[in-house]
Design a protein around this motif. Sequence first.
Motif, mmCIF file in Angstrom:
data_model
loop_
_atom_site.group_PDB
_atom_site.id
_atom_site.type_symbol
_atom_site.label_atom_id
_atom_site.label_comp_id
_atom_site.label_asym_id
_atom_site.label_seq_id
_atom_site.Cartn_x
_atom_site.Cartn_y
_atom_site.Cartn_z
ATOM 1 N N CYS A 47 0.814 -1.235 0.000
ATOM 2 C CA CYS A 47 0.000 0.000 0.000
ATOM 3 C C CYS A 47 0.837 1.269 0.000
ATOM 4 O O CYS A 47 0.302 2.359 -0.229
ATOM 5 C CB CYS A 47 -0.921 0.002 1.220
ATOM 6 N N ILE A 68 5.972 -3.520 2.926
ATOM 7 C CA ILE A 68 7.276 -3.967 3.428
ATOM 8 C C ILE A 68 8.039 -2.816 4.113
ATOM 9 O O ILE A 68 8.912 -3.052 4.945
ATOM 10 C CB ILE A 68 8.106 -4.548 2.261
ATOM 11 N N SER A 107 1.209 -1.872 -8.594
ATOM 12 C CA SER A 107 2.630 -1.631 -8.862
ATOM 13 C C SER A 107 3.550 -2.261 -7.822
ATOM 14 O O SER A 107 4.487 -1.620 -7.341
ATOM 15 C CB SER A 107 2.908 -0.121 -8.932
HETATM 16 C C1 LIG Z 1 5.499 1.600 -6.671
HETATM 17 S S1 LIG Z 1 5.084 1.498 -4.972
HETATM 18 C C2 LIG Z 1 3.305 1.415 -5.041
HETATM 19 C C3 LIG Z 1 2.663 1.813 -3.736
HETATM 20 C C4 LIG Z 1 1.122 1.814 -3.760
HETATM 21 N N1 LIG Z 1 0.574 0.532 -4.132
HETATM 22 C C5 LIG Z 1 0.613 2.886 -4.689
HETATM 23 O O1 LIG Z 1 0.062 2.549 -5.754
HETATM 24 O O2 LIG Z 1 0.770 4.075 -4.339
HETATM 25 C C6 LIG Z 1 5.518 -0.180 -4.581
HETATM 26 C C7 LIG Z 1 5.267 -0.535 -3.116
HETATM 27 O O3 LIG Z 1 5.520 -1.918 -2.919
HETATM 28 C C8 LIG Z 1 6.149 -2.079 -1.659
HETATM 29 N N2 LIG Z 1 6.827 -3.393 -1.699
HETATM 30 C C9 LIG Z 1 7.942 -3.738 -2.378
HETATM 31 N N3 LIG Z 1 8.218 -5.041 -2.193
HETATM 32 C C10 LIG Z 1 7.240 -5.533 -1.384
HETATM 33 C C11 LIG Z 1 6.974 -6.821 -0.832
HETATM 34 N N4 LIG Z 1 7.773 -7.856 -1.082
HETATM 35 N N5 LIG Z 1 5.903 -6.970 -0.035
HETATM 36 C C12 LIG Z 1 5.075 -5.918 0.243
HETATM 37 N N6 LIG Z 1 5.286 -4.669 -0.254
HETATM 38 C C13 LIG Z 1 6.347 -4.479 -1.058
HETATM 39 C C14 LIG Z 1 7.062 -0.878 -1.559
HETATM 40 O O4 LIG Z 1 7.455 -0.600 -0.253
HETATM 41 C C15 LIG Z 1 6.187 0.219 -2.150
HETATM 42 O O5 LIG Z 1 5.409 0.842 -1.180
#
Ligand SMILES: C[S@@+](CC[C@H](N)C(=O)[O-])C[C@H]1O[C@@H](n2cnc3c(N)ncnc32)[C@H](O)[C@@H]1O
Length: 214
Positions: A47, A68, A107
């Motif tokens: 998120c 994460i 994403s």
């Molecule tokens: C491009 S951002 C998108 C954030 C949000 N979904 C948005 O649309 O604003 C990607 C997100 O994925 C999280 N992330 C990366 N790897 C992850 C994992 N293995 N498990 C959970 N979250 C993860 C990152 O911390 C980041 O907040």
Amino acid sequence: MARSKQYQQSKKWERACLDTRRSLGSRKKRLAKFRISSGLKVLDLGCGDGLNTNILFEQTRNIVGVDISGDLIKIARMKNPRVKFYIGTAEKIPLRANQFDVVLVDSVFHHILDYKKAVGEIKRVLISGGVLCFIEPDNSLIRRFIDYLCTLKVSKYMPILNKRRITYLEEKDLMEHWLGTKNEFLNVLKKYNFRKIFLNNDFLSIIGKYKVKK
Ligand SMILES: C[S@@+](CC[C@H](N)C(=O)[O-])C[C@H]1O[C@@H](n2cnc3c(N)ncnc32)[C@H](O)[C@@H]1O
């Protein structure tokens, strides 16, 4: 700094990511495509600072977020204290099984090398008949072209590309891996019994809604 087994996400990337994301209006439009009705129980997986979570919170009060990054979860909690946000990974979601009608992944899959594990976890927390809604980069010519521009030094001096350049260069290897295995990802969904409701693209991204049968 957030850690996962496969890679370390830098603070620089997290900051640039907050600066380069889509506007609220364009997010609302995209999320509306999923037709998430009020009252459904939703998990916003990955998120970030909770932008999508808060948009959907207006529709359904029944929503939680997982990310994460401890830093991003801290911001999310400050922005909306009424939502429960948890630090955790998509590969090991810190929530009990069979409880969500919808899991939204915007994403995030392209950050996860082992997305099979994440798909298995999403299936575990969804109820049978629940849906996975996702938005991820598409392997399109236009994206490839913009990504290429980001690798050129001159992009530093182009306001439109400068911020995007930072996020792209930080996640370049992950992005390449994702774009190369996108079709494999769709097969993984099939293998885990996710059935397509729709799969669209808008030049830069794929937008999918899949229903799981357990
Ligand atoms: C491009 S951002 C998108 C954030 C949000 N979904 C948005 O649309 O604003 C990607 C997100 O994925 C999280 N992330 C990366 N790897 C992850 C994992 N293995 N498990 C959970 N979250 C993860 C990152 O911390 C980041 O907040």
